[in-house]
Design an enzyme around this catalytic site. Structure first.
Site, PDB file in Angstrom:
ATOM      1  CE  LYS A  90      53.721  31.238   8.097  1.00  0.00           C
ATOM      2  NZ  LYS A  90      54.363  29.988   7.813  1.00  0.00           N
ATOM      3  CD1 TRP A 139      50.620  33.691   9.801  1.00  0.00           C
ATOM      4  CD2 TRP A 139      50.260  32.322  11.523  1.00  0.00           C
ATOM      5  NE1 TRP A 139      51.834  33.382  10.347  1.00  0.00           N
ATOM      6  CE2 TRP A 139      51.645  32.546  11.413  1.00  0.00           C
ATOM      7  CE3 TRP A 139      49.800  31.489  12.539  1.00  0.00           C
ATOM      8  CZ2 TRP A 139      52.571  31.957  12.277  1.00  0.00           C
ATOM      9  CZ3 TRP A 139      50.707  30.910  13.400  1.00  0.00           C
ATOM     10  CH2 TRP A 139      52.086  31.143  13.267  1.00  0.00           C
ATOM     11  CD  GLU A 167      54.838  12.463  16.562  1.00  0.00           C
ATOM     12  OE1 GLU A 167      53.614  12.318  16.361  1.00  0.00           O
ATOM     13  OE2 GLU A 167      55.629  12.863  15.690  1.00  0.00           O
TER      14      GLU A 167
HETATM   15  P1  AMP Z   1      49.207  11.522  12.993  1.00  0.00           P
HETATM   16  O1  AMP Z   1      50.340  11.419  13.919  1.00  0.00           O
HETATM   17  O2  AMP Z   1      49.469  10.927  11.652  1.00  0.00           O
HETATM   18  O3  AMP Z   1      47.936  11.040  13.609  1.00  0.00           O
HETATM   19  O4  AMP Z   1      48.983  13.069  12.684  1.00  0.00           O
HETATM   20  C1  AMP Z   1      48.787  13.993  13.709  1.00  0.00           C
HETATM   21  C2  AMP Z   1      48.313  15.291  13.120  1.00  0.00           C
HETATM   22  O5  AMP Z   1      47.023  15.144  12.530  1.00  0.00           O
HETATM   23  C3  AMP Z   1      48.128  16.377  14.139  1.00  0.00           C
HETATM   24  O6  AMP Z   1      49.345  16.984  14.502  1.00  0.00           O
HETATM   25  C4  AMP Z   1      47.183  17.326  13.397  1.00  0.00           C
HETATM   26  O7  AMP Z   1      47.873  18.137  12.472  1.00  0.00           O
HETATM   27  C5  AMP Z   1      46.320  16.373  12.612  1.00  0.00           C
HETATM   28  N1  AMP Z   1      45.057  16.158  13.321  1.00  0.00           N
HETATM   29  C6  AMP Z   1      44.702  15.128  14.101  1.00  0.00           C
HETATM   30  N2  AMP Z   1      43.447  15.279  14.558  1.00  0.00           N
HETATM   31  C7  AMP Z   1      42.992  16.454  14.065  1.00  0.00           C
HETATM   32  C8  AMP Z   1      41.769  17.186  14.193  1.00  0.00           C
HETATM   33  N3  AMP Z   1      40.742  16.730  14.882  1.00  0.00           N
HETATM   34  N4  AMP Z   1      41.702  18.365  13.551  1.00  0.00           N
HETATM   35  C9  AMP Z   1      42.733  18.856  12.824  1.00  0.00           C
HETATM   36  N5  AMP Z   1      43.892  18.207  12.668  1.00  0.00           N
HETATM   37  C10 AMP Z   1      44.027  17.022  13.280  1.00  0.00           C
END
Ligand code: AMP
Length: 546
Positions: free
Chosen positions: A439, A444, A330
């Site tokens: 939780k 958390w 997004e």
């Molecule tokens: P997507 O839209 O499939 O790329 O997923 C996005 C989600 O991936 C984010 O909202 C995070 O939860 C996770 N994400 C992306 N980059 C990271 C990162 N460097 N560390 C932790 N979570 C990440």
């Protein structure tokens, strides 16, 4: 009073025009799906994209029409993106690793009229075509010598299709807010939702993301996007590289350690980008084969949290900088990158790694905040967890066809569903997905922190932490481990390794070993599947948290 500057809409074809005019001989090296390496230039890529645009018009594709791509990272995939956007049509990337029913849902929801497909995925399209009423033609991304026998009645050979054109074509002009691309979010619940990028959002996002503290791409670089173009807008590298004049190295279908290494060396790659799983495979390969990348300077790691041990190995063993990045489909997708500002630049050793575990600070064009569940702003003190919310010109304001309803708050912020801290320097750190946070007794626990810590143990290849029901504390963490090949650590040694590095009450209550941790189609740990797999799991000692 208005400014007196020219009206120059931010259209994507200006990027490829710029690359062809100013960096025309710069190369794009690809591993073709047919096997051999292939080299082209920005000048030739633009000519072929113009031919794609002509062929699309000949086929009757118009402004606003969607065309799906089921394809690896190659020069042809780039030609198709630029050809489509050059007439105001829309590239719609489809992740081939999704379940076939989801693929059909996505193509139908987008009402894509064409599918551009690599040889790899022809059988997949053959199996689905009867369920795809909007699709008029399937263009197979290959030359006539490799055209497969196919049951598809409306199959077209890509190279023949564009060879019929002369490239004498003028890009169309239209409003910069016109849709350019679509990518469906992987969505763990409900149907996938369509994110729709515009020309303006892609151009602004690419300009912001190439800055030195962000991706930091220069014309002297060779950039290898291992992250597929069908993940989160391909991290926008299809635009950022030509925008700066940096060369491109496209790995095709080869994501294993040996293939990635070969492309790094052959393409003299200086910057590369992908999810941690890819780098795990590369590091294992390098260690086993006693090899070292010779030109690589920087690895951008995102999509999931980059384990501390991975950053350490890249930097200390191979002398390659790691830039931890965070983003979302997004968000076009880059939301933050962890370059070191002056306040942190002098750090070394563990203190430096502590900062590099954070996902970093936002580029211009991304505004962040953290709030509590009632929407109240929380302090940037590096300790307080809150819901991470973002706004900016390359961040979604709605999903395609209004799926999911209103997605912004009253101030125009989008809730990322991530939980994070932000420190006084503006460095954001994801502590969890809102739904994955454990939780325990009203507090958390970050599953990501525990996973990062566990993979630092030399016998642990991959780790995942989920909350399991506990009679007293609601939930307690269960650590699930994939062992390194040939290793057989006992649970106590892993817990001993973690003890003292986190609060006592964060310590996992138990360790379970599995052969494989399931991943989503975008390479993230599939916590939902793990929660199902361990649904009947009972903690051995329900008093352990006391
Ligand atoms: P997507 O839209 O499939 O790329 O997923 C996005 C989600 O991936 C984010 O909202 C995070 O939860 C996770 N994400 C992306 N980059 C990271 C990162 N460097 N560390 C932790 N979570 C990440």
């Amino acid at each position: 009073m208005l400014g007196l500057m020219q009206d120059w809409p931010l259209l994507i074809h200006r990027i490829i025009d710029h690359a062809a005019n100013n960096h025309g001989s710069q190369t794009i090296l690809s591993r073709s799906v047919e096997g051999p390496l292939h080299t082209t230039t920005y000048a030739d890529l633009r000519t072929n994209a113009l031919k794609v645009a002509q062929a699309l018009e000949r086929h009757g594709v118009k402004y606003g029409d969607r065309a799906a791509t089921l394809a690896w990272n190659t020069w042809r995939h780039l030609e198709v993106w630029y050809g489509l956007t050059g007439i105001g049509a829309i590239y719609h990337t489809v992740n081939p690793r999704l379940f076939p029913d989801q693929i059909a849902y996505i193509i139908n929801h987008a009402e894509s009229r064409l599918i551009f497909v690599d040889l790899t995925f022809v059988p997949l399209v053959e199996a689905l075509i009867d369920k795809l009423p909007h699709v008029e033609a399937v263009i197979i991304l290959t030359g006539s010598e490799h055209m497969p026998e196919t049951t598809l009645e409306n199959a077209v050979c890509y190279e023949d299709w564009i060879a019929a054109e002369d490239g004498d074509f003028a890009w169309k002009s239209f409003d910069e807010n016109t849709a350019a691309g679509m990518c469906y979010t992987s969505g763990t619940t409900g149907n996938p939702k369509g994110v729709v990028y515009s020309h303006r959002s892609n151009v602004l996002h690419s300009m912001a993301s190439t800055a030195p503290d962000m991706l930091g791409i220069a014309a002297a670089d060779n950039v290898m996007p291992v992250v597929p173009m069908f993940h989160a807008n391909g991290w926008s590298l299809a635009f950022s590289c030509p925008l700066t004049g940096g060369g491109m190295v496209m790995p095709g279908a080869g994501m294993d350690g040996a293939s990635v290494y070969e492309m790094l060396e052959t393409g003299k790659v200086t910057i590369t980008a992908a999810v941690p799983t890819v780098w795990l495979m590369l590091l294992q390969y390098l260690e086993k084969e006693q090899k070292r990348p010779t030109t690589l300077k920087k690895v951008i790691i995102g999509g999931s949290a980059c384990p501390r041990a991975m950053t350490k190995t890249f930097q200390d063993v191979y002398g390659i900088d790691v830039i931890h990045a965070w983003g979302m489909t997004e968000m076009s997708p880059l939301g933050s990158l962890c370059s070191l500002k002056p306040a942190y630049a002098g750090l070394t050793g563990d203190a430096k790694l502590d900062v590099q575990e954070k996902q970093g600070f936002a580029p211009f064009s991304v505004e962040m905040k953290i709030t509590d569940d009632d929407g109240n702003d929380l302090p940037w003190d590096g300790k307080t967890f809150g819901r991470l919310k973002v706004r900016g010109p390359a961040i979604s304001k709605a999903y395609f066809k209004g799926e999911g309803g209103e997605i912004l708050d009253a101030d125009g912020y989008f809730d990322t569903s991530d939980v994070a801290t932000i420190d006084p320097e503006g460095y954001m750190q994801i502590t969890d997905r809102a739904k994955d946070v454990i939780k325990s007794g009203g507090e958390w626990i970050s599953s990501i922190d525990l996973e990062n810590l566990a993979v630092g143990h030399p016998d642990v290849a991959e780790a995942a932490v989920i909350g399991v029901a506990h009679p007293k504390w609601d939930e307690r963490p269960l650590l699930i481990i994939v062992r390194c090949e040939g290793a057989d650590p006992d649970p106590a040694s892993i817990l001993d390794f973690m003890a003292g590095k986190i609060a006592k009450w964060w310590m996992p209550d138990a360790v379970a070993f599995v052969d494989e941790i399931p991943h989503t189609a975008t390479g993230k740990i599939k916590k939902t599947a793990l929660r199902e797999q361990f649904a009947d799991y009972r903690l051995p000692n329900t008093d352990a948290a006391e």
